[in-house]
Design a protein around this motif. Structure first.
Motif, PDB file in Angstrom:
ATOM      1  N   GLY A 109      82.424  13.731 -45.909  1.00  0.00           N
ATOM      2  CA  GLY A 109      81.282  14.364 -45.202  1.00  0.00           C
ATOM      3  C   GLY A 109      81.411  13.651 -43.933  1.00  0.00           C
ATOM      4  O   GLY A 109      82.213  13.349 -43.161  1.00  0.00           O
ATOM      5  N   ALA A 110      80.300  14.354 -43.095  1.00  0.00           N
ATOM      6  CA  ALA A 110      80.079  13.996 -41.727  1.00  0.00           C
ATOM      7  C   ALA A 110      79.487  12.728 -41.376  1.00  0.00           C
ATOM      8  O   ALA A 110      78.656  12.176 -42.126  1.00  0.00           O
ATOM      9  N   GLY A 111      80.022  12.008 -40.350  1.00  0.00           N
ATOM     10  CA  GLY A 111      79.504  10.924 -39.970  1.00  0.00           C
ATOM     11  C   GLY A 111      79.781  10.623 -38.556  1.00  0.00           C
ATOM     12  O   GLY A 111      80.138  11.558 -37.687  1.00  0.00           O
ATOM     13  N   ARG A 112      79.747   9.482 -37.879  1.00  0.00           N
ATOM     14  CA  ARG A 112      79.843   9.057 -36.639  1.00  0.00           C
ATOM     15  C   ARG A 112      81.476   9.101 -36.379  1.00  0.00           C
ATOM     16  O   ARG A 112      82.133   8.322 -37.214  1.00  0.00           O
ATOM     17  N   ILE A 113      81.825   9.667 -35.307  1.00  0.00           N
ATOM     18  CA  ILE A 113      83.134   9.585 -34.662  1.00  0.00           C
ATOM     19  C   ILE A 113      83.483   8.473 -34.294  1.00  0.00           C
ATOM     20  O   ILE A 113      82.720   8.026 -33.208  1.00  0.00           O
ATOM     21  N   VAL A 114      84.535   7.920 -34.685  1.00  0.00           N
ATOM     22  CA  VAL A 114      85.046   6.547 -34.049  1.00  0.00           C
ATOM     23  C   VAL A 114      86.535   6.798 -33.374  1.00  0.00           C
ATOM     24  O   VAL A 114      87.277   7.400 -34.207  1.00  0.00           O
ATOM     25  N   GLY A 148      80.621  14.091 -36.895  1.00  0.00           N
ATOM     26  CA  GLY A 148      81.735  15.041 -37.142  1.00  0.00           C
ATOM     27  C   GLY A 148      82.366  14.712 -38.557  1.00  0.00           C
ATOM     28  O   GLY A 148      81.814  13.748 -39.172  1.00  0.00           O
ATOM     29  N   TYR A 149      83.572  15.545 -38.939  1.00  0.00           N
ATOM     30  CA  TYR A 149      84.245  15.108 -39.945  1.00  0.00           C
ATOM     31  C   TYR A 149      85.566  15.582 -39.988  1.00  0.00           C
ATOM     32  O   TYR A 149      85.770  16.352 -38.883  1.00  0.00           O
TER      33      TYR A 149
END
Lengths: 77, 494
Positions: B338-343, B375-376
């Motif tokens: 799933g989509a989340g914060r890009i690190v 993003g993912y």
């Protein structure tokens, strides 16, 4: 003065600043988007169409004048 | 096999190139070729001049980022002696320059005129003469600061990003490996040289011993195409809005240089599908790249889209020195899917924000930059869906304004557009679209286009006509004035 006024109006600058030496290099207001708008405005005002090479050439008021004159356009009608 | 860079700093690499091939062309500036020997001589002159004025290791040196030999030489000269380069936007008002100088505690400035409060002034009009007493000292370590760069500040006040020599060289390594840039490359870099995109492309060319043609912007197509033909340019580094301008103004004329141009690289903003397709059509022989990153960690992913089906959100696989993770935006815990914060992790990340411990602690943890991007990952490639803060929640759906912009941008009536999150008394969030019309204004046709291409919850509830989309100097959409205009706090000017 028609050309000068058109350039001034499109670039949103006082017409007093417009001379043949005014160029895209030394006019902050003459951005790439305004260059597109200027080409379009010139085509409309002078009932003409510019080809790619002519558009590329027109990066100063003097160059614009030369291109228009070469096309036989009456500049201050 | 990975290519080994010839030094641990940009200056060290240029010194090496000057020693190996002093007559080779490093820069073309104002139509004039500058050899590696001449460039390095100018750099060492700047080192000596700075040292004579008391500038030393760790001192900050403001640099007015013009496309000029003095700017490039001063950057090299300052970083060579361990000082920290602080490039600033060309034409920045004097008051802003003073503010920046105070903010970073500048010891010297390369600028049009002396900066009040800054002890040492270097004229930007020419490189200093060869010194009587050249500076000789230990080169900086990889961990030492090389640069302070300002973020573009599309949301909130600009931050000052600390970048070490090691981080700078890691980015260059990423670019070299991803693009395959050759040492006889001739790159055209017309973008602002205070911004990380253009600055790194300039540095990459010099590190590789290639040639970099400096041009101030793309507004003059005469100079752009003059440089392309006159200098036999083999690569272009352009932000998406610059590419869109060239496309709109010259149609397929760029195709004249197919076979000459080896690659085109863009960055700094999402690259519209129409622009990608145009480049594939006019330059079928060229490698086409779009890179993703931020000032805090630039060029961390690179996509070659020359011969692949389009997905505008895909920015490619992580580059050589980068690591990408996706985490939950709220908890910071890794997300398996799933989509989340890009690190972003790896050796190319920043050291922190100058003078802002709170922002540093919020963004940089365990050597990883926690971006504000959503993003993912899929099959090892990163997909970016816009900024987390910008994402609107409409009817329970997460909607990325960037995604909506890209869809509407394909409408033939639309010259350019931008979408921002607004507020709605019923739905909470809403979307507002700002449109620059192309040949004619046609609200009904645009509405029909949006209904056909977008799910109902993604169709903007507000559509406003503007003369131009506000952008930062590097071409990124500046959403602040749009959000303000939406709130009735200003107007979007031409």
């Amino acid at each position: 003065m028609k050309l000068e006024k058109l350039v001034a109006d499109t670039l949103a600058i006082p017409v007093e600043r417009v001379s043949d030496s005014l160029s895209i290099d030394d006019c902050d207001e003459w951005t790439s988007m305004r260059q597109v708008a200027l080409i379009s405005a010139l085509e409309s005002a002078y009932a003409t169409e510019f080809d790619i090479m002519e558009s590329i050439e027109m990066d100063s008021v003097g160059a614009i004048r030369e291109v228009l004159e070469a096309k036989g356009v009456e500049l201050d009608g | 096999m990975a290519r080994v860079l010839p030094g641990t700093s940009v200056a060290a690499c240029v010194a090496r190139r000057a020693e190996e091939r002093p007559g080779a062309a490093a820069l073309v500036v104002g139509g004039e070729e500058v050899s590696y020997g001449r460039l390095w001589a100018a750099a060492t002159s700047f080192s000596a001049l700075l040292a004579s004025k008391g500038v030393g290791r760790g001192d900050r040196v403001l640099l007015h980022a013009r496309h000029s030999l003095p700017y490039v030489a001063a950057y090299l000269g300052a970083t060579r002696l361990g000082a920290v380069a602080v490039p600033y936007e060309e034409g920045l008002p004097e008051a802003s320059v003073r503010e920046l100088a105070e903010r970073v505690g500048a010891a010297a400035a390369l600028s049009p005129s002396p900066v009040p409060g800054v002890a040492a002034w270097l004229s930007e009009d020419e490189a200093p003469a060869e010194p009587d007493a050249p500076w000789e000292g230990l080169p900086p370590e990889a961990s030492e600061l090389a640069e302070l760069l300002l973020t573009t500040g599309t949301t909130g006040r600009s931050k000052v990003v600390e970048l070490s020599h090691g981080a700078v060289m890691s980015v260059i390594e990423n670019i070299v490996e991803a693009t395959g840039i050759e040492d006889d490359n001739v790159s055209l870099v017309p973008m602002p040289l205070n911004h990380v995109f253009a600055l790194r492309r300039l540095q990459t060319g010099l590190v590789m011993g290639a040639t970099v043609v400096l041009l101030n912007g793309v507004a003059s197509l005469k100079r752009v195409f003059g440089a392309l033909s006159g200098n036999r340019v083999t690569s272009l580094s352009l932000v998406p809005s610059a590419l869109a301008y060239i496309q709109r103004a010259t149609k397929d004329y760029l195709g004249t240089f197919d076979g000459q141009i080896r690659f085109v690289e863009s960055s700094s903003a999402p690259l519209p599908a129409a622009t990608r397709q145009w480049l594939r059509t006019v330059l079928p022989s060229a490698r086409l790249y779009n890179s993703y990153g931020c000032t805090e960690s630039t060029a961390c992913c690179m996509l070659e889209y020359s011969h692949r089906a389009d997905d505008g959100a895909c920015v490619g696989a992580p580059c050589a020195t980068a690591r990408i993770e996706i985490v939950d935006p709220r908890s910071g815990e890794p997300l398996a899917e799933g989509a989340g914060r890009i690190v972003i992790g790896g050796s190319a990340v920043m050291s922190g924000y100058w003078g802002d411990e709170e922002a540093t602690a919020a963004t940089l943890r365990d050597g990883r930059v926690f971006t504000n991007d959503l993003g993912y990952l899929r099959d090892g490639e990163l997909y970016v869906r816009g900024r987390i803060d910008d994402v609107a929640i409409i009817g329970g759906h997460n909607v990325s304004p960037v995604e909506v912009e890209e869809a509407i941008g394909a409408c033939p009536l639309v010259a350019e557009c931008a979408c921002v999150k607004g507020s709605d008394p019923i739905t909470g969030d809403s979307l507002a679209l700002f449109v620059v019309w192309g040949e004619r204004k046609d609200d009904e046709a645009l509405a029909a286009f949006m209904r056909e291409r977008l799910e109902p919850f993604k169709v903007p509830s507000v559509v406003r006509t503007v003369d131009a989309i506000p952008r930062t100097y590097n071409g990124k959409v500046d959403r602040k004035p749009l959000v303000a205009a939406l709130a009735g706090e200003g107007e979007v000017g031409a």
